[in-house]
Write a protein that holds these residues in place. Structure first.
Motif, short mmCIF file in Angstrom:
data_model
loop_
_atom_site.label_atom_id
_atom_site.label_comp_id
_atom_site.label_asym_id
_atom_site.label_seq_id
_atom_site.Cartn_x
_atom_site.Cartn_y
_atom_site.Cartn_z
N GLN A 249 0.83 -1.21 0.00
CA GLN A 249 0.00 0.00 0.00
C GLN A 249 0.87 1.27 0.00
OE1 GLN A 249 -3.18 0.05 2.86
NE2 GLN A 249 -3.52 -2.16 2.59
N PHE A 250 1.95 1.26 0.75
CA PHE A 250 2.85 2.42 0.75
C PHE A 250 3.43 2.66 -0.64
CE2 PHE A 250 2.62 3.26 5.16
CZ PHE A 250 3.30 4.44 5.40
N LYS A 251 3.89 1.61 -1.28
CA LYS A 251 4.46 1.76 -2.62
C LYS A 251 3.41 2.26 -3.60
CE LYS A 251 8.33 -1.45 -2.57
NZ LYS A 251 8.87 -2.68 -3.13
N GLN A 252 2.20 1.77 -3.48
CA GLN A 252 1.15 2.15 -4.41
C GLN A 252 0.67 3.58 -4.17
OE1 GLN A 252 -2.20 -0.47 -4.58
NE2 GLN A 252 -3.27 0.76 -6.09
N HIS A 253 0.45 3.97 -2.92
CA HIS A 253 -0.18 5.25 -2.63
C HIS A 253 0.78 6.38 -2.24
CE1 HIS A 253 -4.11 3.49 -3.05
NE2 HIS A 253 -3.74 2.51 -2.24
N ILE A 254 2.01 6.04 -1.87
CA ILE A 254 2.99 7.06 -1.50
C ILE A 254 4.21 7.01 -2.41
CG2 ILE A 254 4.53 7.87 0.35
CD1 ILE A 254 2.40 7.04 2.35
#
Length: 187
Positions: free
Chosen positions: A110-115
């Motif tokens: 999720q961090f890689k995708q959204h941040i």
């Protein structure tokens, strides 16, 4: 290293929007922000407000533009980001996963995708920002004291982050900051 140089002559309108970490993907859809992180990316006209539009209140127009585009992501990282910032980058991944009932793998995805970064990279940047701010405000007498207070193992680990994020050692950074305060010195 990639850079962008633009020569602007005549009238120029510069406009920017700063999103909180994790919020960008609520307004713009990309497969994964890690694919465009640290790259120059030009928006299409439909993806960006027309700031030259003749409106009586530009700010209200921009607010409405983004309200119309808003699409909440299935999982929001904003509470996790807020916790990391509140902790000044001292949270461990294990603490985050337990508090927010998420697996380490899901958190990273999720961090890689959204941040566009891993949670560890984001935590490191937040911890560095806090240390850098303390150094700029000259809160402590020694960089070692700041390093320990900010959760670094020792002075060398803070120095490594300084070189990674600024290209300078903490001492060189402090000296360049002090030189900005000297009247008549224009670097």
């Amino acid at each position: 290293m990639q850079s962008d140089v633009q020569i602007i002559s005549g009238k120029a309108l510069l406009f920017g929007i700063k999103f909180k970490p994790g919020a960008f993907s609520c307004f713009h859809k990309y497969e994964s922000l890690s694919q465009i992180t640290n790259r120059f990316f030009e928006f299409t006209k439909k993806d960006f407000p027309d700031v030259q539009k003749n409106v009586t209140n530009l700010i209200a127009y921009i607010d409405q533009f983004y309200l119309d585009r808003f699409s909440a992501t299935r999982t929001s990282l904003l509470p996790i980001v807020a916790d990391i910032i509140k902790s000044q980058g001292s949270l461990k991944i294990e603490q985050i996963t337990k508090k927010h009932f998420i697996t380490e793998r899901s958190l990273e995805r999720q961090f890689k995708q959204h941040i566009g970064l891993t949670p560890k990279e984001f935590i490191d940047i937040e911890r560095f920002n806090v240390a850098c701010s303390k150094i700029q405000r000259r809160e402590k007498n020694s960089i070692f004291d700041i390093a320990i207070e900010c959760g670094y193992y020792d002075h060398a680990h803070l120095t490594n982050d300084f070189k990674r994020f600024t290209g300078k050692s903490p001492t060189d950074f402090v000296l360049s900051e002090i030189s900005k305060d000297i009247p008549g010195n224009y670097q």
